[in-house]
Design an enzyme around this catalytic site. Sequence first.
Site, PDB file in Angstrom:
ATOM      1  N   HIS A 133       2.611  -9.045   6.080  1.00  0.00           N
ATOM      2  CA  HIS A 133       4.033  -8.750   5.945  1.00  0.00           C
ATOM      3  C   HIS A 133       4.521  -9.497   4.704  1.00  0.00           C
ATOM      4  CE1 HIS A 133       8.105  -7.671   7.270  1.00  0.00           C
ATOM      5  NE2 HIS A 133       8.460  -8.875   6.793  1.00  0.00           N
ATOM      6  N   CYS A 134       4.985  -8.723   3.719  1.00  0.00           N
ATOM      7  CA  CYS A 134       5.422  -9.315   2.463  1.00  0.00           C
ATOM      8  C   CYS A 134       6.925  -9.522   2.467  1.00  0.00           C
ATOM      9  CB  CYS A 134       5.029  -8.431   1.286  1.00  0.00           C
ATOM     10  SG  CYS A 134       5.522  -9.115  -0.305  1.00  0.00           S
ATOM     11  N   PRO A 135       7.397 -10.749   2.355  1.00  0.00           N
ATOM     12  CA  PRO A 135       8.852 -10.968   2.347  1.00  0.00           C
ATOM     13  C   PRO A 135       9.502 -10.531   1.033  1.00  0.00           C
ATOM     14  CG  PRO A 135       7.723 -13.038   2.029  1.00  0.00           C
ATOM     15  CD  PRO A 135       6.663 -12.021   2.295  1.00  0.00           C
ATOM     16  N   ASN A 138      10.083  -7.118   1.734  1.00  0.00           N
ATOM     17  CA  ASN A 138      10.728  -6.975   3.067  1.00  0.00           C
ATOM     18  C   ASN A 138      10.123  -5.811   3.858  1.00  0.00           C
ATOM     19  OD1 ASN A 138      12.507  -7.651   5.116  1.00  0.00           O
ATOM     20  ND2 ASN A 138      14.099  -6.229   4.391  1.00  0.00           N
ATOM     21  N   ASN A 139       8.816  -5.752   3.878  1.00  0.00           N
ATOM     22  CA  ASN A 139       8.144  -4.678   4.612  1.00  0.00           C
ATOM     23  C   ASN A 139       6.706  -5.095   4.870  1.00  0.00           C
ATOM     24  OD1 ASN A 139       7.729  -2.275   5.875  1.00  0.00           O
ATOM     25  ND2 ASN A 139       7.691  -1.008   4.026  1.00  0.00           N
TER      26      ASN A 139
END
Length: 715
Positions: A133-135, A138-139
């Site tokens: 999950h890549c901040p 945001n996905n």
Amino acid sequence: MPAESGKRFKPSKYVPVSAAAIFLVGATTLFFAFTCPGLSLDVSPAVPIYNAIMFLFVLANFSMATFMDPGIFPRAEEDEDKEDDFRAPLYKTVEIKGIQVRMKWCATCRFYRPPRCSHCSVCDNCVEEFDHHCPWVNNCIGRRNYRYFFLFLLSLTAHIMGVFGFGLLYVLCHIEELSGVRTAVTMAVMCVAGLFFIPVAGLTGFHVVLVARGRTTNEQVTGKFRGGVNPFTNGCCNNVSRVLCSSPAPRYLGRPKKEKTIVIRPPFLRPEVSDGQITVKIMDNGIQGELRRTKSKGSLEITESQSADAEPPPPPKPDLSRYTGLRTHLSLATNEDSSLLGKDSPPTPTMYKYRPGYSSSSTSAAMPHSSSAKLSRGDSLKEPTSIADSSRHPSYRSEPSLEPESFRSPTFGKSFHFDPLSSGSRSSSLKSAQGTGFELGQLQSIRSEGTTSTSYKSLANQTRNGSLSYDSLLTPSDSPDFESVQAGPEPDPPLGYTSPFLSARLAQQREAERHPRLLPTGPPHREPSPVRYDNLSRHIVASLQEREKLLRQSPPLAGREEEPGLGDSGIQSTPGSGHAPRTSSSSDDSKRSPLSKTPLGRPAVPRFGKPDGLRGRGLGSPEPGTTAPYLGRSMSYSSQKAPSGVSETEEVALQPLLTPKDEVQLKTTYSKSNGQPKSIGSASPGPGQPPLSSPTRGGVKKVSGVGGTTYEISV
């Protein structure tokens, strides 16, 4: 990002992606505004074109990685696989390329996750080939958006390198103008690019290695295939080509659509009725038909509101053309009623005329208050009844008897006419009926069946005051058509009928108009017949047998002759009158009345047979020597000494029936007409008895009635 729709808005989730977008767009804008114009003049016009293309590619991949579905698996429904939810093991094992791979049960999504699938704790979804999950975007990064994420990293790294390199070139070309604005802005953009280049370049290199080896970030971090063989790798070139050149994976979630609102009517609501032709099917007593009527919505609503408050319709008339037997029966009944009803007789109501009647037998004792306990008497054994006699003596009873033949007396069939004038005592005054062949034994037989002709007005008074004694329970003559006997074949119509739908006062006034037309008649002699004890209670039968033994042992007392005045005493021969001689009020009323308190004596039981020479007075007719007009309420509520003409043996025989359960002390009953004793000249009260009634003042006698009512009777 697409999974966030419908969830609560969290501003903190958008801080990293907003910062990344601001730095990317802001730094690139400054670069194009302050550095690219000098480079296009000094170096080449292709420099800004290259940077512009690279910047657009970065923005495109960034947008795709942010807003694209990473490959989310839909959750199972709540009612789907409930057994698996509770009984499923934690893992299931599958074999891929000869290697055992475990599939873990997801308690949140309620299914076994496929290989390389994992549940994202931030997005709360199971993602196919979950990477991380890549901040910054945001996905979640999964199978469907990993390509764009990887390209974003590559393009961003190249863009950062291009911005930093072309900025350094601009500074070197304008080293004399370091204090200038353009050179200063270029140096600031180079610092930002240099700061982001280290992590982005490192992340890009890491993912290049993962793509080359055919692994995901989740598999690399958790060490699933550390020291083992990766079943999902296809070689370096194949792995890279699979990530960059393969067709996009299908979408498992449907595209969100706007929900349509549909109004559904419940099944119990009536649809709207428009004006038009409505087919109405009518079912009326077996007759079916179809009518086409034009009804509007308003007319139907009015009909509904009226039918909700209206009484139910009467039953339809029978079709006489279809039922010939019913038509014949009704026509015969109508002809018979028209022949039976005289010119002066009141008409019988229709509902009363065809109401079924029930003869009083054992049910009379069981249900003494039943209104269906009726008494009917057959024709005389000596004189047959003809149509002419029945026209002169109508019974006003058209309903058939429902009693079996085995319980019927051969003398049943004719009803007793009711005369309120002659019912002055607690039990109806006994009067011999002329023209009927009843014997003493037959009357006792009827009496043993628990029937009596108690006065209708007397019973009405009892019912109104709410006091019914044990005697009234044994004498259930409460039906309106319980009538007294009409004596003799007389030309005038009988007077015993009282309509059940008229009040007692109106009935007495109607009888008062017909009363003077009756002629005195005399009864014939009757012979005794055996007594029946079928429906009496056990203690009454025992006491009755004891009295009969005493009757057979003791000789009849001589010297008791009927006095002439007894012929007009208004005695009426009614069956069962020996049950209990009773006043027209109940036992409680007789105790309250001051005029009916006499010392306990033997009840006066009139004789059922009289000499032919003695002529009895007509039913309800006035005294032969009196000219006083008839009064509507001339009922006696006082008691008097028994007439001397009554034999003691008959009193002894009737004593068993005079034992009520409520221990009422029965007084000696003496029949009176218009408040005056019939044989007052021959029967005088004893020395210790109080006066029979209140003293007469000016030809008016006061008699206490039911409930403390005082009647003034002219003598």
